[in-house]
Design an enzyme around this catalytic site. Sequence first.
Site, mmCIF file in Angstrom:
data_model
loop_
_atom_site.group_PDB
_atom_site.id
_atom_site.type_symbol
_atom_site.label_atom_id
_atom_site.label_comp_id
_atom_site.label_asym_id
_atom_site.label_seq_id
_atom_site.Cartn_x
_atom_site.Cartn_y
_atom_site.Cartn_z
ATOM 1 N N HIS A 63 21.834 -21.511 28.629
ATOM 2 C CA HIS A 63 22.241 -20.058 28.066
ATOM 3 C C HIS A 63 21.796 -20.111 26.892
ATOM 4 C CE1 HIS A 63 24.442 -23.616 25.879
ATOM 5 N NE2 HIS A 63 24.960 -22.231 24.987
ATOM 6 N N ASP A 67 20.615 -23.990 19.670
ATOM 7 C CA ASP A 67 20.184 -25.908 20.644
ATOM 8 C C ASP A 67 19.742 -26.726 22.103
ATOM 9 O OD1 ASP A 67 23.122 -24.554 20.677
ATOM 10 O OD2 ASP A 67 23.359 -26.626 21.604
ATOM 11 N N HIS A 142 31.883 -20.772 29.101
ATOM 12 C CA HIS A 142 32.074 -20.516 27.466
ATOM 13 C C HIS A 142 31.935 -19.196 26.941
ATOM 14 C CE1 HIS A 142 30.111 -22.788 24.568
ATOM 15 N NE2 HIS A 142 28.699 -22.188 24.352
ATOM 16 N N HIS A 268 25.457 -33.716 24.186
ATOM 17 C CA HIS A 268 25.562 -32.414 23.122
ATOM 18 C C HIS A 268 26.361 -33.080 21.928
ATOM 19 C CE1 HIS A 268 26.893 -28.662 22.598
ATOM 20 N NE2 HIS A 268 26.294 -28.483 22.549
#
Length: 309
Positions: A63, A67, A142, A268
């Site tokens: 996506h 980051d 998400h 992450h």
Amino acid sequence: MSVRELVVLGTSSAVPTPRRNHNGYFLRFDTHGILLDPGEGTQLQMRRAGVTAHDLTRILITHFHGDHCLGLPGVIQRIARDRACQPIHAAYPADGAAYWHRLRNATAFDDTTDIREQPLTGESADLGGDPGITVQARALAHRIPCYGYRIAEPDGWSLRPEALARHGITGPAAGELKRRGEVTTPAGERVALHQCAVRRPGQAVAFVLDTAPCAAAEELARDADLLVIEATYLHAHHHLAAAYGHLTAAQAGAIATRAGAHHLVLTHFSERYDTDDDSRFAAEAATAFGGPVTVATDLCRVALPARRR
């Protein structure tokens, strides 16, 4: 000799730290070189890890939060500068196409036509272009459109020496049986592959980054040899995980268990955590998952587990 390993280029979430670079993952799978989510600083991390533009055959973007993609300009420019002429397929959410094009054209440089774009739509997609493996994408849960990925090889066959001997199959005939699926013995007997072999599961690697718990995460991780999954928070901050569409280490472990994954790689991490917290992430994941757990660190390498038979 073929090499199958994960090279972790970065392990931080939104904010890089002195210890953790932004996301970045390179999967070397025989002749395939798959770069996933090149965050800021990925080009330098690739150099440190000995990964070159010529190693890349595919780029996967989950996506378009920074980051997970701010390293794209440098990587693409490196591909063009080094004249890496192999075709490189690049998959990303179609809803973020404007971001893709801005990143690809972020500065003045000689672009490359060897990057073949594959914008993703819908709940799932099977991506072509990689001989010998399949690449699947599934929509995750998400805050913006986000996909997880699964890289897998087809199931194969392991020949059983005792069965070959029983049918009188030796030497080149054994290779022909495996290649063609059947062979006729000198005695005139027609023997099928399944009579002398057992199915060998193909190896699979799943990437599940930036998601709340969802069925798609488990589908991607089903029976995966290696599950690379976000664990942004510890349980003490589970309310933040719920608010921002992320996982805790315990939730990552639970997904791995329900999916039957074999090796869990946590990554992450929020910038709020430091070195002393690594063991806590492993311990929390282990409360829900009984297999091996790796808490990823920048530039670590994780070999795929031995083939299952």
